[in-house]
Scaffold this active site. Sequence first.
Site, short mmCIF file in Angstrom:
data_model
loop_
_atom_site.label_atom_id
_atom_site.label_comp_id
_atom_site.label_asym_id
_atom_site.label_seq_id
_atom_site.Cartn_x
_atom_site.Cartn_y
_atom_site.Cartn_z
N SER A 1 -19.74 45.51 129.32
CA SER A 1 -19.26 44.53 130.17
C SER A 1 -18.68 44.76 131.45
O SER A 1 -17.95 46.39 131.52
CB SER A 1 -18.84 43.46 129.93
OG SER A 1 -18.09 42.73 130.75
N HIS B 1 -24.76 34.27 142.04
CA HIS B 1 -24.55 34.07 143.85
C HIS B 1 -25.44 34.67 144.94
O HIS B 1 -25.15 34.77 145.39
CB HIS B 1 -23.02 34.74 144.33
CG HIS B 1 -21.80 34.50 143.37
ND1 HIS B 1 -21.22 33.35 145.05
CD2 HIS B 1 -21.00 34.49 142.41
CE1 HIS B 1 -19.85 33.20 143.92
NE2 HIS B 1 -19.78 33.31 142.52
N LYS C 1 -24.73 26.48 143.77
CA LYS C 1 -24.09 27.60 144.43
C LYS C 1 -24.74 27.45 145.46
O LYS C 1 -25.36 26.52 146.11
CB LYS C 1 -23.48 28.84 144.40
CG LYS C 1 -23.23 28.91 143.81
CD LYS C 1 -21.44 29.67 143.15
CE LYS C 1 -20.21 29.93 142.29
NZ LYS C 1 -19.80 29.07 141.76
N THR D 1 -21.51 19.30 123.91
CA THR D 1 -21.36 18.78 124.61
C THR D 1 -22.38 17.76 125.56
O THR D 1 -23.34 18.50 125.28
CB THR D 1 -20.54 19.63 125.95
OG1 THR D 1 -20.26 19.29 127.19
CG2 THR D 1 -21.90 20.36 126.99
N THR D 2 -21.74 17.16 126.93
CA THR D 2 -22.51 16.10 127.17
C THR D 2 -23.53 16.25 128.06
O THR D 2 -22.71 17.58 128.66
CB THR D 2 -21.97 14.66 127.63
OG1 THR D 2 -21.29 14.61 126.49
CG2 THR D 2 -23.38 13.90 128.30
C1 PLP Z 1 -19.99 35.40 138.74
C2 PLP Z 1 -20.08 34.50 138.82
N1 PLP Z 1 -20.74 33.88 137.25
C3 PLP Z 1 -20.61 32.74 136.95
C4 PLP Z 1 -19.92 31.01 137.72
C5 PLP Z 1 -19.84 29.67 137.25
O1 PLP Z 1 -20.35 29.16 137.73
P1 PLP Z 1 -20.27 27.22 138.00
O2 PLP Z 1 -18.97 26.98 138.82
O3 PLP Z 1 -21.64 27.38 137.64
O4 PLP Z 1 -19.72 27.44 136.30
C6 PLP Z 1 -19.15 31.76 139.09
C7 PLP Z 1 -18.22 30.71 139.16
O5 PLP Z 1 -17.83 30.41 140.23
C8 PLP Z 1 -19.31 33.03 139.09
O6 PLP Z 1 -18.57 32.72 140.61
#
Ligand code: PLP
Length: 405
Positions: free
Chosen positions: A138, A218, A249, A278-279
């Site tokens: 990671s 993003h 986003k 979860t729902t």
């Molecule tokens: C890189 C990244 N992955 C995943 C997420 C999580 O996404 P969500 O806001 O839809 O839970 C974010 C959220 O801010 C993020 O910046």
Amino acid sequence: MLNYNQAFNTQLVKLKEDGRYREFVPLSRMMGDFPHALWHCNEDQQKEVIVWCTNDYLNMSHNKQVVRAFQEAAQYYGVGSGGTRNIAGTSYPHLLLEKEMADLHKKDASLTFSSGYAANEGALSALSNAFKDMTIFSDAKNHASMIQGIREGKGKYQIFKHNDMDHLETLIQDLPLTQPKLIAVTSVYPMLGDFAKLEDLCDLAEKYNALLYVDEVHAMGMYGPEGDGLTAQLNLQDKVHIIQGNFAKGYGAIGGYVAGSASVIDYIRSFASSFIFTTSIPPATTQAALESVQYLRKSSVEREKLWQNVALLKDALRHYNVPFVKNDSHIVAVIIGGASYCKQFCDRLLIEYGIYLQPINYPTVPLGQEMVRITITPEHTLEMISGLAQALNELLNENTKLEAA
Ligand SMILES: Cc1ncc(COP(=O)(O)O)c(C=O)c1O
């Protein structure tokens, strides 16, 4: 009896002393008026401000077609989804959206989750558990949801230095080719706005027989010919095994998803806890997300305007000597440094200039790298851009003078 509240308060006092206590800025972002919004400074007072830090990058949450799709679907289906996906909560729009996302990413299948967070957490923990000796590699700058999913799984994991392909290769080459591995990265890193080295990652994944998992949260909507992400922009969709994204986003709605082969998606569907228990996302929101995805596949107007504005913003910051982090993305980071100072800086921007930028603190960024993260949209005007650059210049210079005095 333990004094629980005192223990909680001690932690909160410490957070406040460090300048890291989160204070929300309540806003009404009205249709047709964005990027202006009403800031509810207190219960009976409102002030107009310009929002410079939304993740609604293309203002799709206000797009007329998307809003209409949402309204019509709400009239038709009502508000809630009625259950988990397995028990009464799979609606027709869920199927349509999953088909669309699979098609968008040129994959066999996709699966929607209630958020991008839930998608990363559920998919990565399930993938970690898929094989007895799975190891996940990671990137050090991956999002909290990826870290959470990786930690939750029973497999091993190793963190490689951010975007350091040599470090990744040093770690991965120690494992036998036959041992299951997964490399997890983010296409556009949200804080400093740098890109993953996707070509190199594809080569390494192939060389070491690893799955490649890319968070495109993003990038969706803004990158690629149809808003289909950085992997599509680089023509790498067939080399990336699992793509994760969200609808919150660039698409202006809510929810997350993963896309991949029929087997991996069915496996995640069957084992990811954050999917099963979860729902599901309400049908109207699902329909709105679908409309937004379909709209941005056809229309490039918003993307073109966004990229023009990104260039104008970067030019204006240079013109006003405001230092910002160099990158090729739409995210503009200005490092302020020091949590308390960053907070004061943002308070002054809001109160004195009507500019809303939220301080970004540890643990989202390392201590000392506290920053503001500017996210321009197609709706910001040239006048707003130079107003922002001037305000940043004035406040940053004031601080320099103070330091020098
Ligand atoms: C890189 C990244 N992955 C995943 C997420 C999580 O996404 P969500 O806001 O839809 O839970 C974010 C959220 O801010 C993020 O910046």
